[in-house]
Write a protein that holds these residues in place. Structure first.
Motif, PDB file in Angstrom:
ATOM      1  N   GLN A 264      18.398  51.913  11.569  1.00  0.00           N
ATOM      2  CA  GLN A 264      18.439  50.838  10.588  1.00  0.00           C
ATOM      3  C   GLN A 264      17.463  49.766  11.043  1.00  0.00           C
ATOM      4  O   GLN A 264      17.387  49.458  12.234  1.00  0.00           O
ATOM      5  N   ALA A 265      16.725  49.192  10.098  1.00  0.00           N
ATOM      6  CA  ALA A 265      15.767  48.152  10.459  1.00  0.00           C
ATOM      7  C   ALA A 265      15.674  47.132   9.334  1.00  0.00           C
ATOM      8  O   ALA A 265      15.831  47.466   8.154  1.00  0.00           O
ATOM      9  N   ALA A 266      15.435  45.895   9.703  1.00  0.00           N
ATOM     10  CA  ALA A 266      15.170  44.830   8.741  1.00  0.00           C
ATOM     11  C   ALA A 266      14.185  43.874   9.389  1.00  0.00           C
ATOM     12  O   ALA A 266      14.242  43.642  10.605  1.00  0.00           O
ATOM     13  N   MET A 267      13.259  43.321   8.578  1.00  0.00           N
ATOM     14  CA  MET A 267      12.217  42.460   9.142  1.00  0.00           C
ATOM     15  C   MET A 267      11.733  41.461   8.105  1.00  0.00           C
ATOM     16  O   MET A 267      11.781  41.726   6.897  1.00  0.00           O
ATOM     17  N   GLN A 268      11.267  40.327   8.599  1.00  0.00           N
ATOM     18  CA  GLN A 268      10.771  39.277   7.711  1.00  0.00           C
ATOM     19  C   GLN A 268       9.872  38.332   8.491  1.00  0.00           C
ATOM     20  O   GLN A 268      10.218  37.903   9.596  1.00  0.00           O
ATOM     21  N   TRP A 269       8.710  38.034   7.908  1.00  0.00           N
ATOM     22  CA  TRP A 269       7.793  37.088   8.535  1.00  0.00           C
ATOM     23  C   TRP A 269       8.068  35.681   8.023  1.00  0.00           C
ATOM     24  O   TRP A 269       8.437  35.491   6.860  1.00  0.00           O
ATOM     25  N   ASN A 270       7.905  34.696   8.921  1.00  0.00           N
ATOM     26  CA  ASN A 270       8.067  33.303   8.520  1.00  0.00           C
ATOM     27  C   ASN A 270       6.956  32.462   9.137  1.00  0.00           C
ATOM     28  O   ASN A 270       6.176  32.947   9.961  1.00  0.00           O
ATOM     29  N   THR A 271       6.897  31.201   8.726  1.00  0.00           N
ATOM     30  CA  THR A 271       5.828  30.319   9.214  1.00  0.00           C
ATOM     31  C   THR A 271       6.336  29.239  10.162  1.00  0.00           C
ATOM     32  O   THR A 271       5.561  28.404  10.620  1.00  0.00           O
ATOM     33  N   TRP A 272       7.626  29.251  10.478  1.00  0.00           N
ATOM     34  CA  TRP A 272       8.193  28.138  11.247  1.00  0.00           C
ATOM     35  C   TRP A 272       8.548  28.492  12.689  1.00  0.00           C
ATOM     36  O   TRP A 272       8.794  27.603  13.497  1.00  0.00           O
ATOM     37  N   SER A 273       8.602  29.795  13.012  1.00  0.00           N
ATOM     38  CA  SER A 273       9.013  30.155  14.366  1.00  0.00           C
ATOM     39  C   SER A 273       8.122  31.255  14.914  1.00  0.00           C
ATOM     40  O   SER A 273       7.329  31.864  14.184  1.00  0.00           O
ATOM     41  N   THR A 274       8.284  31.525  16.202  1.00  0.00           N
ATOM     42  CA  THR A 274       7.535  32.624  16.828  1.00  0.00           C
ATOM     43  C   THR A 274       8.186  33.968  16.530  1.00  0.00           C
ATOM     44  O   THR A 274       7.629  35.013  16.845  1.00  0.00           O
ATOM     45  N   GLY A 275       9.380  33.946  15.929  1.00  0.00           N
ATOM     46  CA  GLY A 275      10.060  35.191  15.600  1.00  0.00           C
ATOM     47  C   GLY A 275      10.709  35.826  16.813  1.00  0.00           C
ATOM     48  O   GLY A 275      10.958  35.178  17.825  1.00  0.00           O
ATOM     49  N   GLY A 276      10.970  37.111  16.704  1.00  0.00           N
ATOM     50  CA  GLY A 276      11.586  37.828  17.804  1.00  0.00           C
ATOM     51  C   GLY A 276      12.190  39.126  17.326  1.00  0.00           C
ATOM     52  O   GLY A 276      12.576  39.259  16.152  1.00  0.00           O
ATOM     53  N   ILE A 277      12.256  40.108  18.219  1.00  0.00           N
ATOM     54  CA  ILE A 277      12.860  41.400  17.904  1.00  0.00           C
ATOM     55  C   ILE A 277      14.230  41.463  18.556  1.00  0.00           C
ATOM     56  O   ILE A 277      14.380  41.210  19.755  1.00  0.00           O
ATOM     57  N   HIS A 278      15.227  41.813  17.774  1.00  0.00           N
ATOM     58  CA  HIS A 278      16.592  41.991  18.260  1.00  0.00           C
ATOM     59  C   HIS A 278      16.904  43.476  18.140  1.00  0.00           C
ATOM     60  O   HIS A 278      17.052  43.998  17.026  1.00  0.00           O
ATOM     61  N   SER A 279      16.987  44.161  19.262  1.00  0.00           N
ATOM     62  CA  SER A 279      17.185  45.609  19.227  1.00  0.00           C
ATOM     63  C   SER A 279      18.556  45.978  19.762  1.00  0.00           C
ATOM     64  O   SER A 279      19.093  45.327  20.667  1.00  0.00           O
ATOM     65  N   PHE A 280      19.118  47.062  19.197  1.00  0.00           N
ATOM     66  CA  PHE A 280      20.451  47.516  19.547  1.00  0.00           C
ATOM     67  C   PHE A 280      20.465  49.042  19.618  1.00  0.00           C
ATOM     68  O   PHE A 280      19.731  49.723  18.898  1.00  0.00           O
ATOM     69  N   ALA A 281      21.321  49.551  20.479  1.00  0.00           N
ATOM     70  CA  ALA A 281      21.579  50.989  20.543  1.00  0.00           C
ATOM     71  C   ALA A 281      23.088  51.183  20.572  1.00  0.00           C
ATOM     72  O   ALA A 281      23.768  50.666  21.465  1.00  0.00           O
ATOM     73  N   ASN A 282      23.611  51.886  19.576  1.00  0.00           N
ATOM     74  CA  ASN A 282      25.064  52.076  19.450  1.00  0.00           C
ATOM     75  C   ASN A 282      25.797  50.739  19.483  1.00  0.00           C
ATOM     76  O   ASN A 282      26.807  50.581  20.151  1.00  0.00           O
ATOM     77  N   SER A 283      25.228  49.768  18.768  1.00  0.00           N
ATOM     78  CA  SER A 283      25.779  48.410  18.626  1.00  0.00           C
ATOM     79  C   SER A 283      25.724  47.588  19.901  1.00  0.00           C
ATOM     80  O   SER A 283      26.235  46.479  19.950  1.00  0.00           O
ATOM     81  N   THR A 284      25.109  48.110  20.958  1.00  0.00           N
ATOM     82  CA  THR A 284      24.942  47.368  22.205  1.00  0.00           C
ATOM     83  C   THR A 284      23.563  46.713  22.216  1.00  0.00           C
ATOM     84  O   THR A 284      22.558  47.381  21.968  1.00  0.00           O
ATOM     85  N   ARG A 285      23.505  45.412  22.473  1.00  0.00           N
ATOM     86  CA  ARG A 285      22.232  44.700  22.492  1.00  0.00           C
ATOM     87  C   ARG A 285      21.398  45.181  23.675  1.00  0.00           C
ATOM     88  O   ARG A 285      21.851  45.150  24.831  1.00  0.00           O
TER      89      ARG A 285
END
Length: 391
Positions: A264-285
């Motif tokens: 499952q993946a979701a993503m969105q670009w914005n202009t106010w922050s540096t962003g970041g990737i939040h990754s999980f495996a079997n609901s574990t961060r």
């Protein structure tokens, strides 16, 4: 290590019984070396106790048998976790004379429960209930299953009473209440904020699962239920609509034919922050990322460069846009569920499965390419946003 059955073959969803529990080690070892099982005896380990019990309930949701989890910080400083899943197995084994509930709570074991067609287990390899019991000054379990309510009490991992069959009931599920052992933990005071953040995260990662948290010190209830899954998670992380390059977030999911890995993946670009990737495996961060995150980064970098050239925002012979520019301002959540996850380190912060890299790349290339082709205006805006950082 003693094992029974074949852990590579998930059981049928209606065949979760005591035969699926594989013995590994005793509770005495857990009390001698608690850090090996929950990471620490400080605040992190204390809260991991709750997450291990919650994980059992989440696994029941993944198997299609639970849609509600209620977590309560009790007035005495303990925690109670209730779910409406199948309920722990209660039958007595003929060879040992021990109930399946007692085995699950007193022996380090891998409960090879089936989850959505594959053996996903988001806790400490399915060993969490025994660990929690061993590190609690007291624990009570209440099971609604097989037409009755069943109860049992423990002290520091040792049963005080046998599993007792009580009144008839048509309900189903498991409730576990425990008080962490003050002789083991540096602190036994739970943080509402810490629990709330993780439970909301689990609700985002498991769309359709309702999770509530109540604090009786005094009462402070919250309830999380996100049917929109990871798209809702990204919206939560990107709270300022005027800064969004595109809306709603791009989101997709896929599962392989063998049902051994899903993405499952979701993503969105914005202009106010540096962003970041939040990754999980079997609901574990997976704070250190790993194979799934690497696959996402590789595919996304290639796709954005291809898109920029198709739109002639960069020439065919221009240098590629750097990954650093592409990920600037991008907020993304990538979640994989695998039959047999391999993590590096005892705290499970990095995923090592090579198949996760390959499958995530495949899914992202297919679905993101399709989205960009069907949303040319948004695609152009995204590329312009990225190029503004590479100039």
């Amino acid at each position: 290590m003693t094992e029974t059955g074949n852990p590579s073959q998930p059981a049928h969803v209606h065949e979760y019984t005591s035969s699926h529990i594989q013995v590994l080690e005793s509770r005495e070892a857990i009390r001698r070396r608690p850090g090996m099982y929950i990471g620490s005896v400080g605040e992190r380990g204390l809260h991991q106790m709750v997450f291990e019990v919650v994980t059992y309930a989440v696994d029941e949701h993944l198997a299609g048998h639970a849609d509600t989890i209620d977590v309560t910080i009790t007035a005495d400083g303990g925690v109670r976790v209730a779910d409406n899943g199948r309920g722990l197995p209660v039958e007595v084994e003929k060879t040992t004379g021990m109930s399946a509930v007692e085995r699950e709570l007193t022996e380090l074991s891998f409960g090879s429960k089936p989850h959505s067609g594959y053996g996903v287990c988001g806790g400490i390899s399915g060993m969490g209930l025994c660990v929690v019991n061993a590190l609690s000054s007291r624990l009570t379990v209440e099971v609604h299953r097989d037409g009755h309510r069943w109860t049992q009490e423990y002290e520091k991992g040792t049963p005080l009473t046998p599993l007792t069959r009580n009144e008839e009931t048509g309900e189903h599920g498991t409730t576990i209440a425990f008080l962490p052992d003050a002789d083991i933990f540096e602190t036994t005071r739970y943080s509402f904020a810490t629990l709330s953040q993780r439970l909301q995260e689990l609700a985002f990662l498991n769309g359709g699962l309702a999770i509530s948290l109540t604090d009786e010190r005094p009462e402070r209830p919250v309830r999380y239920h996100h049917t929109d899954g990871l798209r809702a998670y990204v919206a939560h992380l990107n709270p300022y609509p005027p800064s969004l390059v595109h809306s709603p977030a791009i989101a997709f999911e896929s599962e392989n034919q063998d049902e051994t890995i899903s993405v499952q993946a979701a993503m969105q670009w914005n202009t106010w922050s540096t962003g970041g990737i939040h990754s999980f495996a079997n609901s574990t961060r997976t704070h250190e990322g790993g194979a799934h995150e690497q696959g996402f980064r590789t595919a996304l970098t290639d796709i954005v460069n291809d898109c920029a050239r198709r739109q002639r925002q960069i020439a065919a012979d221009d240098e590629d846009i750097t990954a650093e520019s592409i990920f600037e301002g991008l907020t993304a959540v990538i979640s994989v569920k695998l039959a047999h996850p391999v993590f590096e380190g005892s705290t499970r912060t990095k995923l090592s499965n090579r198949e996760a890299d390959a499958y995530v790349q495949e899914v992202v290339r297919e679905h993101l390419t399709d989205w960009l082709e069907h949303h040319p205006d948004e695609a152009a805006a995204i590329v312009r946003r990225i190029l503004s950082f590479s100039a």
